[in-house]
Design a protein around this motif. Structure first.
Motif, short mmCIF file in Angstrom:
data_model
loop_
_atom_site.label_atom_id
_atom_site.label_comp_id
_atom_site.label_asym_id
_atom_site.label_seq_id
_atom_site.Cartn_x
_atom_site.Cartn_y
_atom_site.Cartn_z
N ILE A 117 0.81 -1.26 -0.03
CA ILE A 117 -0.04 0.06 -0.04
C ILE A 117 1.12 1.26 0.16
O ILE A 117 0.86 2.05 -0.82
CB ILE A 117 -0.96 0.06 1.11
CG1 ILE A 117 -2.04 -1.16 1.10
CG2 ILE A 117 -1.69 1.43 1.24
CD1 ILE A 117 -2.78 -1.47 2.27
N ALA A 118 1.79 1.35 0.86
CA ALA A 118 2.75 2.47 1.07
C ALA A 118 3.64 2.60 -0.19
O ALA A 118 4.09 3.88 -0.47
CB ALA A 118 3.63 2.49 2.24
N GLY A 119 4.19 1.53 -0.88
CA GLY A 119 4.78 1.58 -1.86
C GLY A 119 6.39 1.51 -1.62
O GLY A 119 7.09 2.25 -2.41
N PHE A 120 6.68 1.08 -0.61
CA PHE A 120 8.20 1.29 -0.20
C PHE A 120 8.45 -0.01 0.75
O PHE A 120 7.55 -0.62 1.57
CB PHE A 120 8.74 2.52 0.52
CG PHE A 120 7.90 3.11 1.78
CD1 PHE A 120 8.48 2.50 3.08
CD2 PHE A 120 6.97 3.97 1.33
CE1 PHE A 120 7.72 3.10 4.11
CE2 PHE A 120 6.29 4.47 2.50
CZ PHE A 120 6.58 3.93 3.99
N HIS A 121 9.72 -0.41 1.07
CA HIS A 121 10.02 -1.49 2.15
C HIS A 121 10.32 -0.99 3.39
O HIS A 121 10.84 0.11 3.72
CB HIS A 121 11.50 -2.05 1.63
CG HIS A 121 12.14 -3.13 2.66
ND1 HIS A 121 11.34 -4.24 3.06
CD2 HIS A 121 13.22 -2.80 3.73
CE1 HIS A 121 12.01 -4.78 3.69
NE2 HIS A 121 13.14 -3.97 4.44
N VAL A 122 9.54 -1.62 4.31
CA VAL A 122 9.56 -1.00 5.77
C VAL A 122 10.67 -1.64 6.52
O VAL A 122 11.01 -3.04 6.53
CB VAL A 122 8.27 -1.41 6.38
CG1 VAL A 122 8.18 -0.97 8.03
CG2 VAL A 122 7.23 -0.74 5.84
N THR A 123 11.45 -0.80 7.32
CA THR A 123 12.50 -1.13 8.00
C THR A 123 12.04 -1.09 9.65
O THR A 123 12.44 -0.24 10.29
CB THR A 123 13.78 -0.72 7.95
OG1 THR A 123 13.63 0.68 7.94
CG2 THR A 123 14.35 -1.11 6.53
N ALA A 124 11.47 -1.78 10.23
CA ALA A 124 10.49 -1.61 11.46
C ALA A 124 11.82 -2.08 12.38
O ALA A 124 12.46 -2.78 12.19
CB ALA A 124 9.33 -2.64 11.74
N PRO A 125 11.51 -1.62 13.73
CA PRO A 125 12.47 -2.02 14.85
C PRO A 125 12.70 -3.68 15.29
O PRO A 125 11.55 -4.13 15.04
CB PRO A 125 12.13 -1.13 15.90
CG PRO A 125 11.15 -0.29 15.58
CD PRO A 125 10.44 -0.63 14.25
N ASP A 126 13.85 -4.16 15.27
CA ASP A 126 13.69 -5.26 15.83
C ASP A 126 13.83 -5.56 17.27
O ASP A 126 13.49 -6.52 17.68
CB ASP A 126 15.00 -6.12 15.33
CG ASP A 126 15.18 -6.45 13.90
OD1 ASP A 126 14.14 -6.47 13.17
OD2 ASP A 126 16.32 -6.21 13.25
N LYS A 127 14.29 -4.42 17.98
CA LYS A 127 14.05 -4.71 19.35
C LYS A 127 12.99 -3.59 19.83
O LYS A 127 12.88 -2.52 19.77
CB LYS A 127 15.38 -3.85 19.94
CG LYS A 127 16.76 -4.98 19.73
CD LYS A 127 17.73 -4.46 20.61
CE LYS A 127 18.94 -5.42 20.17
NZ LYS A 127 20.27 -4.83 20.79
N ILE A 128 11.90 -4.25 20.59
CA ILE A 128 10.77 -3.87 21.26
C ILE A 128 11.04 -3.73 22.91
O ILE A 128 11.26 -4.87 23.22
CB ILE A 128 9.46 -4.46 20.79
CG1 ILE A 128 9.56 -4.28 19.23
CG2 ILE A 128 8.35 -3.81 21.30
CD1 ILE A 128 9.58 -2.88 18.68
N PRO A 129 10.54 -2.78 23.54
CA PRO A 129 10.58 -3.07 25.07
C PRO A 129 9.88 -4.39 25.46
O PRO A 129 9.06 -4.73 25.04
CB PRO A 129 10.16 -1.74 25.59
CG PRO A 129 10.13 -0.73 24.31
CD PRO A 129 10.04 -1.75 23.24
N GLU A 130 10.29 -4.97 26.55
CA GLU A 130 9.68 -6.14 27.14
C GLU A 130 8.33 -5.77 27.31
O GLU A 130 7.72 -4.74 28.10
CB GLU A 130 10.85 -6.61 28.24
CG GLU A 130 9.99 -7.93 28.71
CD GLU A 130 11.10 -8.24 29.85
OE1 GLU A 130 10.64 -9.05 30.89
OE2 GLU A 130 12.29 -8.00 29.99
N GLY A 131 7.61 -6.76 26.99
CA GLY A 131 6.16 -6.70 27.27
C GLY A 131 5.32 -6.20 26.44
O GLY A 131 3.94 -6.26 26.22
N TYR A 132 5.76 -5.56 25.45
CA TYR A 132 5.18 -5.01 24.02
C TYR A 132 5.19 -6.02 23.01
O TYR A 132 5.90 -6.71 22.79
CB TYR A 132 5.83 -3.74 23.67
CG TYR A 132 5.60 -2.46 24.66
CD1 TYR A 132 4.51 -1.72 24.17
CD2 TYR A 132 6.37 -2.10 25.58
CE1 TYR A 132 4.35 -0.57 24.96
CE2 TYR A 132 6.26 -1.11 26.31
CZ TYR A 132 5.15 -0.15 26.06
OH TYR A 132 5.03 0.98 26.80
#
Length: 163
Positions: free
Chosen positions: A45-60
């Motif tokens: 939909i957005a038209g690009f590659h997403v580079t989301a965080p690999d590290k998320i705070p504990e519990g999330y």
């Protein structure tokens, strides 16, 4: 006769108020976000590659993925009532702030992590909002207002895990 005119005038005013209320309700902006099942769906939909965080705070955990056509991807991570929103979008306007966070914060600093210059905002030593660009895309991480913010090292860990 005066009573009849007053009653009719009141009725006309009430009806016109109701009509105006209904028209303004119809004129609301539509929600530009499309809900997505996967990040891959959001990328299409957005038209690009997403580079989301690999590290998320504990519990999330990842809770919601949304996209705006040819513009932006938003991923919301939740821990009960607390939320962290990650956004990545095209930096077409060059300002880099795609967070949508218009809160006023007591503290505002620019810090470096690697070769990225990151603007962080928050209160009492905690970070509620971070924004940066990599030249092509703008990014943001926002901790919801109900939370006191996150430790700066937690935010930096998230940002560093995006590379």
């Amino acid at each position: 006769m005066k009573k009849l005119v007053a009653i009719m005038l009141s009725a006309v005013l009430a009806l016109s108020f109701t009509a105006c209320s209904k028209q303004s309700a119809k004129a609301q902006m539509p929600n530009p976000f499309a809900d997505c099942k996967t990040i891959e769906d959001a990328e299409k939909i957005a038209g690009f590659h997403v580079t989301a965080p690999d590290k998320i705070p504990e519990g999330y955990t990842q809770s919601i993925i949304q996209a705006i056509k040819d513009d932006l991807v938003q991923i919301i991570y939740k821990d009960g009532e607390n939320e962290i929103t990650f956004r990545q979008g095209k930096d077409s306007e060059g300002n880099g702030d795609i967070s949508g966070d218009y809160n006023q914060y007591k503290e505002k600093n620019t810090i470096m992590t690697g070769d990225l210059k990151v603007l962080i905002r928050g209160n009492d030593g905690k970070v509620s909002n971070a924004v940066w660009t990599n030249g092509e895309h703008a990014f943001s991480i926002t901790a919801n207002p109900g939370e006191t913010g996150l430790d700066k090292n937690v935010i930096l860990s998230m940002i560093d895990s995006i590379r």
